[in-house]
Design a protein around this motif. Structure first.
Motif, PDB file in Angstrom:
ATOM      1  N   LYS A 254       0.862  -1.178   0.000  1.00  0.00           N
ATOM      2  CA  LYS A 254       0.000   0.000   0.000  1.00  0.00           C
ATOM      3  C   LYS A 254       0.902   1.231   0.000  1.00  0.00           C
ATOM      4  O   LYS A 254       1.936   1.248   0.669  1.00  0.00           O
ATOM      5  CB  LYS A 254      -0.889   0.043   1.247  1.00  0.00           C
ATOM      6  N   ARG A 255       0.483   2.245  -0.714  1.00  0.00           N
ATOM      7  CA  ARG A 255       1.268   3.480  -0.736  1.00  0.00           C
ATOM      8  C   ARG A 255       1.278   4.107   0.656  1.00  0.00           C
ATOM      9  O   ARG A 255       0.247   4.282   1.289  1.00  0.00           O
ATOM     10  CB  ARG A 255       0.674   4.459  -1.737  1.00  0.00           C
ATOM     11  N   LEU A 256       2.478   4.454   1.142  1.00  0.00           N
ATOM     12  CA  LEU A 256       2.606   5.159   2.408  1.00  0.00           C
ATOM     13  C   LEU A 256       2.760   6.660   2.169  1.00  0.00           C
ATOM     14  O   LEU A 256       2.058   7.465   2.769  1.00  0.00           O
ATOM     15  CB  LEU A 256       3.803   4.610   3.178  1.00  0.00           C
ATOM     16  N   CYS A 257       3.683   7.030   1.287  1.00  0.00           N
ATOM     17  CA  CYS A 257       3.886   8.447   0.989  1.00  0.00           C
ATOM     18  C   CYS A 257       4.629   8.577  -0.325  1.00  0.00           C
ATOM     19  O   CYS A 257       5.287   7.640  -0.790  1.00  0.00           O
ATOM     20  CB  CYS A 257       4.665   9.160   2.099  1.00  0.00           C
ATOM     21  N   THR A 258       4.512   9.730  -0.935  1.00  0.00           N
ATOM     22  CA  THR A 258       5.244  10.046  -2.157  1.00  0.00           C
ATOM     23  C   THR A 258       5.900  11.409  -1.995  1.00  0.00           C
ATOM     24  O   THR A 258       5.697  12.086  -0.964  1.00  0.00           O
ATOM     25  CB  THR A 258       4.311  10.021  -3.378  1.00  0.00           C
ATOM     26  N   VAL A 259       6.685  11.837  -2.970  1.00  0.00           N
ATOM     27  CA  VAL A 259       7.463  13.069  -2.811  1.00  0.00           C
ATOM     28  C   VAL A 259       6.581  14.284  -2.536  1.00  0.00           C
ATOM     29  O   VAL A 259       6.993  15.199  -1.822  1.00  0.00           O
ATOM     30  CB  VAL A 259       8.358  13.333  -4.039  1.00  0.00           C
ATOM     31  N   THR A 260       5.375  14.298  -3.067  1.00  0.00           N
ATOM     32  CA  THR A 260       4.498  15.456  -2.855  1.00  0.00           C
ATOM     33  C   THR A 260       4.016  15.570  -1.415  1.00  0.00           C
ATOM     34  O   THR A 260       3.530  16.624  -1.007  1.00  0.00           O
ATOM     35  CB  THR A 260       3.288  15.391  -3.800  1.00  0.00           C
ATOM     36  N   ASP A 261       4.158  14.495  -0.636  1.00  0.00           N
ATOM     37  CA  ASP A 261       3.788  14.552   0.779  1.00  0.00           C
ATOM     38  C   ASP A 261       4.890  15.184   1.623  1.00  0.00           C
ATOM     39  O   ASP A 261       4.652  15.534   2.782  1.00  0.00           O
ATOM     40  CB  ASP A 261       3.487  13.145   1.310  1.00  0.00           C
ATOM     41  N   SER A 262       6.107  15.281   1.063  1.00  0.00           N
ATOM     42  CA  SER A 262       7.253  15.898   1.749  1.00  0.00           C
ATOM     43  C   SER A 262       7.498  15.289   3.125  1.00  0.00           C
ATOM     44  O   SER A 262       7.767  15.993   4.103  1.00  0.00           O
ATOM     45  CB  SER A 262       7.049  17.413   1.859  1.00  0.00           C
ATOM     46  N   VAL A 263       7.414  13.969   3.193  1.00  0.00           N
ATOM     47  CA  VAL A 263       7.705  13.234   4.425  1.00  0.00           C
ATOM     48  C   VAL A 263       9.172  12.811   4.391  1.00  0.00           C
ATOM     49  O   VAL A 263       9.612  12.164   3.444  1.00  0.00           O
ATOM     50  CB  VAL A 263       6.799  11.995   4.564  1.00  0.00           C
ATOM     51  N   SER A 264       9.919  13.164   5.415  1.00  0.00           N
ATOM     52  CA  SER A 264      11.344  12.814   5.429  1.00  0.00           C
ATOM     53  C   SER A 264      11.646  11.599   6.293  1.00  0.00           C
ATOM     54  O   SER A 264      12.676  10.950   6.115  1.00  0.00           O
ATOM     55  CB  SER A 264      12.182  14.004   5.892  1.00  0.00           C
ATOM     56  N   SER A 265      10.768  11.259   7.236  1.00  0.00           N
ATOM     57  CA  SER A 265      10.957  10.054   8.042  1.00  0.00           C
ATOM     58  C   SER A 265       9.628   9.667   8.665  1.00  0.00           C
ATOM     59  O   SER A 265       8.701  10.485   8.754  1.00  0.00           O
ATOM     60  CB  SER A 265      12.007  10.268   9.136  1.00  0.00           C
ATOM     61  N   PHE A 266       9.545   8.406   9.118  1.00  0.00           N
ATOM     62  CA  PHE A 266       8.318   7.933   9.762  1.00  0.00           C
ATOM     63  C   PHE A 266       8.666   6.893  10.806  1.00  0.00           C
ATOM     64  O   PHE A 266       9.640   6.157  10.678  1.00  0.00           O
ATOM     65  CB  PHE A 266       7.317   7.384   8.738  1.00  0.00           C
ATOM     66  N   VAL A 267       7.854   6.846  11.873  1.00  0.00           N
ATOM     67  CA  VAL A 267       8.085   5.945  13.001  1.00  0.00           C
ATOM     68  C   VAL A 267       6.751   5.344  13.415  1.00  0.00           C
ATOM     69  O   VAL A 267       5.762   6.067  13.577  1.00  0.00           O
ATOM     70  CB  VAL A 267       8.702   6.705  14.200  1.00  0.00           C
ATOM     71  N   LYS A 268       6.703   4.028  13.600  1.00  0.00           N
ATOM     72  CA  LYS A 268       5.487   3.345  14.032  1.00  0.00           C
ATOM     73  C   LYS A 268       5.540   3.083  15.531  1.00  0.00           C
ATOM     74  O   LYS A 268       6.499   2.527  16.054  1.00  0.00           O
ATOM     75  CB  LYS A 268       5.322   2.016  13.296  1.00  0.00           C
TER      76      LYS A 268
ATOM     77  N   PRO B 157      -0.992  10.553   4.468  1.00  0.00           N
ATOM     78  CA  PRO B 157      -0.415  11.834   4.908  1.00  0.00           C
ATOM     79  C   PRO B 157      -1.336  13.024   4.651  1.00  0.00           C
ATOM     80  O   PRO B 157      -1.327  13.981   5.435  1.00  0.00           O
ATOM     81  CB  PRO B 157       0.865  11.936   4.081  1.00  0.00           C
ATOM     82  N   ALA B 158      -2.124  12.963   3.573  1.00  0.00           N
ATOM     83  CA  ALA B 158      -2.996  14.095   3.235  1.00  0.00           C
ATOM     84  C   ALA B 158      -4.074  14.316   4.288  1.00  0.00           C
ATOM     85  O   ALA B 158      -4.569  15.437   4.460  1.00  0.00           O
ATOM     86  CB  ALA B 158      -3.635  13.874   1.871  1.00  0.00           C
ATOM     87  N   LYS B 159      -4.454  13.253   4.995  1.00  0.00           N
ATOM     88  CA  LYS B 159      -5.508  13.364   6.004  1.00  0.00           C
ATOM     89  C   LYS B 159      -4.970  13.168   7.414  1.00  0.00           C
ATOM     90  O   LYS B 159      -5.742  12.992   8.362  1.00  0.00           O
ATOM     91  CB  LYS B 159      -6.607  12.343   5.715  1.00  0.00           C
ATOM     92  N   ALA B 160      -3.665  13.190   7.557  1.00  0.00           N
ATOM     93  CA  ALA B 160      -3.053  12.982   8.867  1.00  0.00           C
ATOM     94  C   ALA B 160      -3.323  14.164   9.793  1.00  0.00           C
ATOM     95  O   ALA B 160      -3.521  15.307   9.350  1.00  0.00           O
ATOM     96  CB  ALA B 160      -1.550  12.774   8.713  1.00  0.00           C
ATOM     97  N   THR B 161      -3.342  13.898  11.083  1.00  0.00           N
ATOM     98  CA  THR B 161      -3.545  14.924  12.107  1.00  0.00           C
ATOM     99  C   THR B 161      -2.208  15.555  12.486  1.00  0.00           C
ATOM    100  O   THR B 161      -1.192  14.861  12.602  1.00  0.00           O
ATOM    101  CB  THR B 161      -4.180  14.299  13.365  1.00  0.00           C
ATOM    102  N   VAL B 162      -2.207  16.858  12.683  1.00  0.00           N
ATOM    103  CA  VAL B 162      -0.994  17.547  13.123  1.00  0.00           C
ATOM    104  C   VAL B 162      -0.812  17.309  14.614  1.00  0.00           C
ATOM    105  O   VAL B 162      -1.627  17.730  15.429  1.00  0.00           O
ATOM    106  CB  VAL B 162      -1.059  19.055  12.824  1.00  0.00           C
ATOM    107  N   LEU B 163       0.251  16.611  14.978  1.00  0.00           N
ATOM    108  CA  LEU B 163       0.548  16.355  16.385  1.00  0.00           C
ATOM    109  C   LEU B 163       1.415  17.462  16.961  1.00  0.00           C
ATOM    110  O   LEU B 163       1.143  17.977  18.046  1.00  0.00           O
ATOM    111  CB  LEU B 163       1.255  15.007  16.528  1.00  0.00           C
ATOM    112  N   LEU B 164       2.474  17.812  16.247  1.00  0.00           N
ATOM    113  CA  LEU B 164       3.371  18.891  16.676  1.00  0.00           C
ATOM    114  C   LEU B 164       3.476  19.887  15.534  1.00  0.00           C
ATOM    115  O   LEU B 164       4.119  19.616  14.521  1.00  0.00           O
ATOM    116  CB  LEU B 164       4.748  18.338  17.030  1.00  0.00           C
ATOM    117  N   PRO B 165       2.822  21.040  15.655  1.00  0.00           N
ATOM    118  CA  PRO B 165       2.845  22.010  14.547  1.00  0.00           C
ATOM    119  C   PRO B 165       4.216  22.651  14.391  1.00  0.00           C
ATOM    120  O   PRO B 165       5.062  22.599  15.289  1.00  0.00           O
ATOM    121  CB  PRO B 165       1.797  23.042  14.965  1.00  0.00           C
ATOM    122  N   GLU B 166       4.426  23.254  13.246  1.00  0.00           N
ATOM    123  CA  GLU B 166       5.678  23.966  12.973  1.00  0.00           C
ATOM    124  C   GLU B 166       5.885  25.077  13.987  1.00  0.00           C
ATOM    125  O   GLU B 166       4.946  25.800  14.351  1.00  0.00           O
ATOM    126  CB  GLU B 166       5.660  24.551  11.567  1.00  0.00           C
ATOM    127  N   GLY B 167       7.119  25.210  14.448  1.00  0.00           N
ATOM    128  CA  GLY B 167       7.466  26.272  15.372  1.00  0.00           C
ATOM    129  C   GLY B 167       8.674  27.034  14.886  1.00  0.00           C
ATOM    130  O   GLY B 167       9.138  26.867  13.754  1.00  0.00           O
TER     131      GLY B 167
END
Length: 720
Positions: A296-310, A338-348
């Motif tokens: 299943k697709r997890l993320c692509t370049v347009t999601d701009s995800v640099s790392s992930f942890v389960k 990623p498009a519908k993910a919840t923001v846990l820690l917003p940008e600061g």
């Protein structure tokens, strides 16, 4: 062509020179290319054919010439001795500490040893046992251990071995109880890393196609494979590749890498590339071994995800989409979106630099551009807390066994603070000195001053600049200054203690660590401001830093040394071709110097995502602009330059710095030397301390000689 091998001793009465052999000549054999209407003449294309005996002879002659010159520089050998002396202050060095059950596995290096050995102990205070000494692996040969990966039960190990600094490893399996190797011997695994199957019956890995670092097809169309213990590696099935997954859009230059989540419930397919934006798929761990994995697709370049942890049923994503300083998102691990993910820690205001985890906690490292702090998150209580590391600088957390334990190793280091190691319990938030922490006292550290500045760049942008120097510095322009820079891939220059740098500082040298655009000191926007078409900002920020140092009396143009390594070769190459008057000497170390031709090297295609491709008209012109070789102009008074290439380098092939050295030697009118150092026992770098000490002493001694440092001047040579 025996003149390549002729080394006739002569006395060259040049500025700041010593008795030395004659410089081997380099013929110019023009090759003309046209790139989107732009004509480019390459006089040194013939040096790219490293299989040609004539080319090999040229490198050998250049290396011999360089070694002869370096051997005559006073202070070079004393610098090697200083490196060794400082190394001896640390009674033992530990690294890569991993825990399985109650067993700790780790790399340990003593001052008397060139490289580390593999050890284990039951419990932190258990009796230490040596498992493997790579120096004894094959008598008569020099092997280093690139990596080791324990199985989940700690009964087996996969050990990566390299020879000659090539980084392309041969991996072997070991039974811990008997210290014996299994029958497997799998070649060309970059770095020697693997991911064990959940039941420890085998592992996932992605090999190169060849052990030859100069093979142009060595790392193209690679395949993620499965190896079962005791089977013939030649029959290992392909699980993840262009052929296996034709609908995934995998490019030939991308590495299809597979690995498991820490809890071994999921397997990920990840496309390895220099692009920091991940492309990945996910599947249940039970899918491995089936004829086809139900990805299943997890993320692509347009999601701009640099790392992930389960953690549990949640997947935590580090993303810069719409958040240049980074943010932490959370999504369902089974059906990530990623498009519908919840923001846990917003940008600061602070930039997220790393994300990691233990069994039950998420850790996020944040940086103000220089100093870092770490926050922890408990998904069960949904509470954030600060990790109480008492010192400032570059910090980090590494779980001993993220699958089964919350036991964490924490560390901190800075420009003048040697690394301090702690054990941390995120449950109690208690931090204690680790058994793996080794106290050390180096000479001169108490006399150091650190300045963190921001200086105006060429376009008015404020550019960070870190300075370290002795407190007795006289800001009258008389001090030698060593200025280092990188500025690529979004990698920042962070405060860490370095013994080799201390050797310079204790000789009164000012050390300047620059933070040019192309790094991430100021977030994603800072990175993109030194990337492809905006790359000129990288070397212009470096130039601006040098101008500031001269203007404010820290040094002068006749005493300024510039250094760039690897991708920093673009920075130093274009800095000295744009402003040759600004530097006394330059070090171009394993350097990307011929950007327009990088795609014609084995590791070039994968790096097009960072620098650009000649196949695109706009990016091609950007590559020409960042190409140091093509900006060397005949009759120019260039500074003294030492170029360095590793003969077994899989990242930057030796002809990149080689062509730059050839162009400078034929063009310069300053009378200052241009050397090409060739390391035949090294690749891009090496763990071997003896080789490393010699390599850096050569570079530093050459530059200090040319910058007029009194400890490196030949007797009887007039100072100018």
């Amino acid at each position: 062509m025996n003149y390549f091998l002729a080394l006739t001793l002569t006395v060259l009465l040049l500025q700041k020179t010593v008795a030395q052999p004659a410089l081997p000549p380099t013929p110019q054999r023009p090759v003309t290319d046209t790139y989107f209407g732009k004509t480019v003449v390459d006089n040194y294309r013939w040096l790219e054919d490293m299989a040609n005996p004539e080319t090999a002879a040229w490198f050998k002659a250049q290396g011999d010439y360089t070694n002869a010159v370096l051997a005559q520089i006073p202070g070079r050998d004393k610098l090697i001795d200083t490196f060794a002396d400082y190394d001896s202050h640390l009674s033992v060095r530990y690294g890569e500490i991993k825990k399985r059950g109650n067993t700790y596995f780790y790399r340990k290096t003593l001052p008397t040893e060139k490289a580390g050995k593999l050890y284990m102990r039951e419990g932190q205070k258990g009796a230490e046992k040596m498992l493997f000494d790579p120096a004894a692996y094959a008598p008569g040969k020099t092997y280093l251990m690139t990596a080791f990966t324990p199985s989940s039960n700690g009964q087996k190990l996969v050990i990566g071995l390299q020879e000659g600094g090539a980084e392309l490893s041969t991996i072997r399996t070991m039974t811990v109880a008997t210290k014996t190797f299994g029958p497997e011997s799998i070649t060309a695994v970059f770095g020697g890393e693997v991911s064990w199957l959940p039941d420890d019956s085998g592992f996932l890995y992605t090999p190169n196609n060849s052990m030859d670092t100069k093979d142009p097809k060595g790392n193209l169309n690679t395949k993620g494979r499965l190896h079962k213990l005791g089977t013939n590696p030649a029959t290992d099935p392909d699980l993840f590749s262009i052929e296996k997954n034709p609908d995934f859009g995998i490019r030939a230059d991308q590495y299809p890498i597979m690995f498991y989540s820490d809890d071994n419930t999921q397997v990920y397919g990840y496309l390895g590339t220099v692009d920091r934006r991940a492309t990945a798929w996910v599947a249940p761990a039970s899918e491995v071994g089936k004829p086809a994995i139900a990805w299943k697709r997890l993320c692509t370049v347009t999601d701009s995800v640099s790392s992930f942890v389960k953690l549990g049923n949640q997947l935590f994503l580090e993303s810069v989409k719409g958040a240049p300083n980074g943010q932490i998102l959370v999504t369902d691990a089974t059906n990530p979106n990623p498009a519908k993910a919840t923001v846990l820690l917003p940008e600061g205001k602070q930039r997220i630099t790393r994300v990691g985890s233990s069994k039950d906690f998420l850790f996020v490292t944040l940086s103000d551009g220089i100093n870092e702090k770490i926050r922890q998150y408990n998904p069960r209580s949904r509470q954030w807390a600060e990790v109480p590391i008492p010192l400032s600088g570059t910090t980090g957390l590494e779980a001993y066994d993220a699958a089964h334990s919350n036991e964490v190793l924490a560390y901190v280091s800075s420009w003048k603070q040697p690394t301090v190691v702690y054990d941390y319990d995120p449950v109690t938030q208690k931090l204690v000195s680790s058994l793996f922490d080794v106290k050390v006292d180096y000479p001169g550290v108490a006399d150091l001053v650190v300045e963190e500045l921001e200086i105006p760049g060429h376009d008015g942008t404020m550019v960070p600049l870190s300075l370290i120097y002795r407190k007795d510095l006289k800001r009258d322009g008389s001090a030698v200054c060593f200025m280092n820079g990188y500025g690529a891939y979004g990698n920042s220059s962070v405060p860490v203690f370095a013994r080799q740098r201390l050797a310079l500082l204790n000789k009164g040298v000012v050390v300047a660590e620059t933070h040019p655009r192309g790094g991430s000191e100021k977030g994603q926007a800072w990175y993109k401001a030194g990337y492809k078409t905006t790359k000129p900002n990288t070397w212009k920020d470096f130039i601006s830093s040098g101008e500031y140092l001269i203007k404010n009396g820290y040094t002068s143009a006749g005493r300024l040394i510039g250094m760039g390594t690897s991708a920093g070769g673009v920075l130093i190459g274009r800095a000295i071709t744009e402003r040759p008057d600004l530097f006394a000497a330059a070090i171009s170390n394993v350097s990307c110097s011929n950007a327009l031709r990088m795609e014609n090297s084995p590791n070039g295609p994968v790096n097009a995502a960072e620098f650009g491709t000649v196949k695109d008209s706009t990016e091609c012109m950007a590559l020409y602009e960042m190409d140091a070789v093509n900006h060397v102009t005949a009759g120019t008074k260039y500074p003294a330059v030492i170029c360095v290439g590793g003969w077994n380098d899989p990242r930057v092939i030796a002809w990149q710095p080689g062509k730059f050295a050839a162009a400078l030697q034929n063009a310069t009118s300053s009378g200052k030397p241009v050397l090409m150092q060739v390391n035949y026992d090294n690749g891009h770098f090496t763990e071997d301390k003896a080789v490393t000490f010699r390599n850096f002493a050569n570079m530093y001694a050459f530059a200090l000689w040319q910058a007029g440092h009194p400890d490196f001047q030949p007797a009887g040579v007039a100072k100018k």
